[in-house]
Design a protein around this motif. Structure first.
Motif, mmCIF file in Angstrom:
data_model
loop_
_atom_site.group_PDB
_atom_site.id
_atom_site.type_symbol
_atom_site.label_atom_id
_atom_site.label_comp_id
_atom_site.label_asym_id
_atom_site.label_seq_id
_atom_site.Cartn_x
_atom_site.Cartn_y
_atom_site.Cartn_z
ATOM 1 N N ARG B 2 4.650 -1.865 -3.187
ATOM 2 C CA ARG B 2 3.614 -2.169 -4.409
ATOM 3 C C ARG B 2 2.591 -3.065 -3.718
ATOM 4 N NH1 ARG B 2 6.849 -4.754 -8.803
ATOM 5 N NH2 ARG B 2 7.646 -2.939 -9.317
ATOM 6 N N THR B 4 1.538 -3.501 -0.748
ATOM 7 C CA THR B 4 0.310 -2.837 -0.005
ATOM 8 C C THR B 4 -0.572 -2.043 -0.790
ATOM 9 O OG1 THR B 4 2.531 -2.131 0.960
ATOM 10 C CG2 THR B 4 0.386 -1.570 2.126
ATOM 11 N N LEU B 5 -0.087 -1.384 -1.857
ATOM 12 C CA LEU B 5 -1.081 -0.669 -2.797
ATOM 13 C C LEU B 5 -1.860 -1.919 -3.389
ATOM 14 C CD1 LEU B 5 1.223 1.772 -4.765
ATOM 15 C CD2 LEU B 5 -0.866 2.054 -3.360
ATOM 16 N N ALA B 8 -4.485 -2.596 -1.034
ATOM 17 C CA ALA B 8 -5.459 -1.453 -0.921
ATOM 18 C C ALA B 8 -6.523 -1.528 -2.253
ATOM 19 C CB ALA B 8 -4.579 -0.124 -0.808
ATOM 20 N N LEU B 11 -8.923 -4.319 -1.963
ATOM 21 C CA LEU B 11 -9.669 -4.000 -0.803
ATOM 22 C C LEU B 11 -10.829 -3.262 -1.418
ATOM 23 C CD1 LEU B 11 -8.055 -3.701 2.800
ATOM 24 C CD2 LEU B 11 -10.322 -4.782 2.222
ATOM 25 N N VAL B 12 -10.224 -2.118 -2.121
ATOM 26 C CA VAL B 12 -11.271 -1.042 -2.773
ATOM 27 C C VAL B 12 -12.369 -1.859 -3.667
ATOM 28 C CG1 VAL B 12 -11.620 0.913 -4.299
ATOM 29 C CG2 VAL B 12 -9.829 0.927 -2.784
#
Lengths: 352, 421
Positions: B2, B4-5, B8, B11-12
């Motif tokens: 979770r 890492t998601l 991500a 970051l987006v």
């Protein structure tokens, strides 16, 4: 985690539920996110970031399969991917006149087959060694292949390699179109991931893990240790080849630099950073690697540093991960979950 | 997972507004695609410096529009280059790409440029012949000469002025080595010279013992198409073997990196003629003022003593882009049609003389022949001895004749045939 998930862990793996029900909720969430990503993400994210992640993940997965289940750390996987990629460029159509221009249904099976033969022969050379010697011998083969492609002009087109290697327009779809390529690489990655999970629980996979833990006892039980290891190399070549072929299509080119020593080491970094114990690790490692590669120059820019130090961010990122979690990012997650579970267990025990 | 998601997604979120904000109408974004890792990193840094210097001259503004830059670092591998270029176009939404730096990157970018017909790529120093010769991209412009052009004029000079009519050659076994050699060989053979033996040395391989032992004794000179550490290694081993034959240098053989290297190896180069796109002692006012601008723009510790080959390679496309943008008033609408037309017919007064583009968008310009001499400060330096103006892509031949020679490779120039015709 959900209640159902806890229940599953309490009742153990031998319960009588269908396989569909046994998939944890988090997996459904990931599947939905990945499937519907094209709705929100732009082409760059689909093609470049996610596509590259899946490709690197697959090549890393082949290393994870060998290292995690077979105990053989091989630096050869990028080379195997490169052999498959080169075969696609050499046998199929490309911008270089060395290419043969055969049809895709000859090229793709041939690429898999030749890469598998290459991996089997190299594996047979490497399996009689252990630990650091396996690393050395696979590195030697990788380096030899790199220099060979760079200097051979009649087959590998030397230093400049092959340009304009495009995927076949199958079913009227341009597979280099960002969305098509995203789904193609996602499907391949899912298949490879599923295959590794399946093999790891099959008799062969269990025997392989036995060989990893105690080769002598497995030999005494009648298993052919060498044959199992060589077979693992051959199997792992399938995942690496899939990644290699997609990599050539994504870049539309392949050259010796693609399969150089640094690329071989990058695959190791991807697998180690993600975690070598489970097949999910390489994909997470690949995502981190790709994000750092793509955005490190921008991050430096944000803080007002000059972009030419971009390797610093990449290095520090990997160093931090390996320092805080030698088993990769997945181990961090495991540790966090173990702590939560322990706290929960303490609470339930404490309550009357 | 979770985590890492979440990471991500974060970051987006970080990346998206950055690219969205920049898309206002009053800015023009230029992406600098440049090698900042590997053998050419020093040259790449000089390239970035030169782009910034050229933009500073106009205060980062053209026709009322602000110019922003984004640097995309590569490691001279073509796949990295294409990835970074794609990031510049799709993520950073640049309008113009200046770069790349090295040969095989250039070929990869030619093919990438075809996939972005609404943008413009202006080459930044890469010199592979194929980039603008084989199936060129309509939106890829090159204001520097290619490797074969850089070799032109040298052959004529060594035959006519020096009287060296019989040479053996040693060159690097990769595309730039072939291309640069080809330019020299065409000119040399046409002028009546003969090449008796050719040796090819893989890039980065440091042992020249085998080649030195095989060198024929009865030649007037030896052509060296090597560069960087390869050049220094060769010169060391050449001197240790006690060889004393005269030398002729390829374009990167006698550049500043070799001439300022420590050790006595470089002394073997004294009197060696070479050719290239600039002469550091040129007295042309445009060159003198460019060098002065360069030296005044940066403190001595943050720059090279004088602009490098790659620095110049990035400066010229930048001033070309500025000039064309001024001409069209910063109008990049309609797939940059006006901007492209302006680039096509530009007559650029660059520090190295007048540059024009041909139908393949490849520059025609001046090639300088220089000779290595002792400099005033104890170092060795290059002295200009001849120059050839208006060297075009086909080296003075018709496209058909030039095409008949073939693409650069180990034995493409047939010396006897060249001398006859």
């Amino acid at each position: 985690m959900s209640v159902a998930d806890n229940l599953q862990r309490l009742t153990g793996p031998y319960e009588q539920r269908s396989w569909l029900q046994r998939i944890p909720a988090a997996w459904w969430a990931v599947a939905v996110i990945l499937l519907f990503m094209p709705v929100v993400a732009n082409d760059f994210w689909l093609f470049q970031v996610m596509g590259w992640t899946f490709i690197l993940g697959m090549i890393g997965l082949s290393l994870m399969f060998l290292a995690g289940y077979g105990g053989m750390v091989s630096l050869l996987q990028m080379t195997v991917a490169g052999v498959a990629g080169y075969m696609v460029a050499i046998l199929g159509p490309s911008g270089a006149n060395v290419s043969l221009g055969l049809a895709w249904w000859v090229v793709i099976p041939a690429a898999f087959l030749i890469a598998a033969i290459f991996a089997t022969i190299s594996g047979a050379l490497a399996v009689r060694t252990d630990g650091i010697y396996t690393i050395m011998i696979t590195l030697a083969i990788a380096a030899a292949f790199f220099y060979f492609t760079r200097q051979n002009y009649s087959i590998f087109n030397g230093y400049s390699g092959f340009n304009l290697v495009l995927p076949p327009k199958l079913f009227g779809v341009n597979w280099r179109d960002p969305m098509a390529f995203y789904y193609l690489s996602l499907a391949c990655a899912t298949l490879c991931y599923g295959a590794v999970v399946y093999i790891s629980r099959s008799p062969f996979g269990l025997a392989l893990q036995g060989v990893r833990d105690n080769p002598r006892r497995m030999a005494a039980l009648g298993f052919n240790v060498t044959a199992h290891r060589v077979a693992a190399y051959a199997l792992a070549s399938i995942f690496a080849s899939t990644g290699g072929i997609l990599l050539v299509w994504q870049n539309a080119q392949i050259a010796p630099g693609t399969i150089g020593i640094s690329a071989a080491i990058d695959v190791l970094v991807v697998a180690v950073v993600g975690g070598l114990r489970r097949p999910l690790g390489p994909f997470i490692g690949a995502l981190i690697y790709v994000l750092l590669q793509v955005f490190s120059a921008d991050i430096l820019g944000l803080f007002g540093f000059s972009a030419d130090r971009f390797k610093l961010i990449i290095g520090i990122g990997f160093l931090a991960i390996v320092l805080f979690s030698p088993d990769g990012v997945l181990a961090l997650w495991d540790r966090w979950r173990a702590r939560v579970d322990a706290r929960k267990a303490a609470e339930t025990r404490g309550a009357p | 997972m979770r985590k890492t998601l979440l990471g991500a997604v974060a970051l987006v979120a970080l990346a998206l507004p950055g690219s969205a904000l920049a898309q206002s109408n009053n800015t023009i974004k230029i992406g600098i695609l440049v090698a900042l890792e590997g053998a050419f990193a020093t040259g790449g840094q000089d390239g970035v410096r030169n782009v910034e210097m050229a933009l500073k001259q106009i205060n980062h503004t053209v026709a009322g529009k602000k110019i922003e830059t984004v640097v995309a670092p590569t490691d001279t591998k073509p796949d990295t280059t294409v990835r970074q270029a794609r990031k510049l176009i799709e993520q950073d939404k640049v309008d113009i790409i200046i770069g790349p730096l090295s040969g095989s990157e250039g070929i990869a970018m030619r093919d990438f440029a075809k996939t972005i017909p609404d943008k413009v790529v202006i080459n930044g120093g890469s010199g592979a012949l194929e980039t603008t010769w084989v199936d060129p991209a309509p939106n890829f412009y090159r204001f520097n000469l290619d490797g074969a052009q850089w070799g032109y004029g040298l052959g004529n000079y060594v035959v006519k002025t020096k009287g060296w009519k019989k040479v053996a050659t040693i060159a690097a076994d990769y595309s730039f080595g072939y291309t640069n050699f080809m330019g020299f060989a065409i000119d040399y053979c046409k002028s009546g010279g003969d090449i008796v033996q050719r040796f090819w040395q893989p890039l980065g391989q440091s042992d020249f013992g085998g080649i030195i032992a095989q060198l024929p004794n009865d030649v007037d000179a030896i052509y060296l198409g090597l560069g960087g550490t390869d050049a220094i290694n060769f010169l060391n081993q050449y001197q240790q073997a006690g060889e004393k034959t005269r030398l002729i240098g390829g374009t990167i053989m006698a550049d500043q990196t070799v001439l300022t290297a420590r050790g006595r190896a470089k002394e073997a180069l004294k009197g060696t003629p070479t050719s290239g796109p600039f002469a550091s002692d040129s007295t042309d006012p445009a060159w003198v003022s460019y060098v002065k601008l360069y030296q005044d723009s940066f403190p001595a510790a943050q720059r090279l003593p004088s602009p490098s080959l790659f620095g110049l390679g990035y400066y010229v496309p930048t001033i070309a882009a500025i000039k064309a943008l001024e001409e069209v008033g910063g109008d990049l609408s309609n797939g940059q049609a006006k901007f492209k037309a302006a680039l096509n017919k530009i007559q650029l007064d660059s520090p190295v003389g007048k540059l024009t583009l041909n139908e393949n968008r490849q520059a025609t310009g001046t090639v300088f022949v220089t000779e290595v001499v002792d400099g005033s400060d104890g170092n060795m330096t290059n002295k200009m001895v001849a120059k050839t103006e208006n060297v075009n892509q086909t080296l003075g031949m018709t496209p058909e004749q030039y095409r008949a020679i073939g693409l650069p490779s180990r034995d493409v120039v047939d010396c006897a045939k060249m001398r006859g015709g």
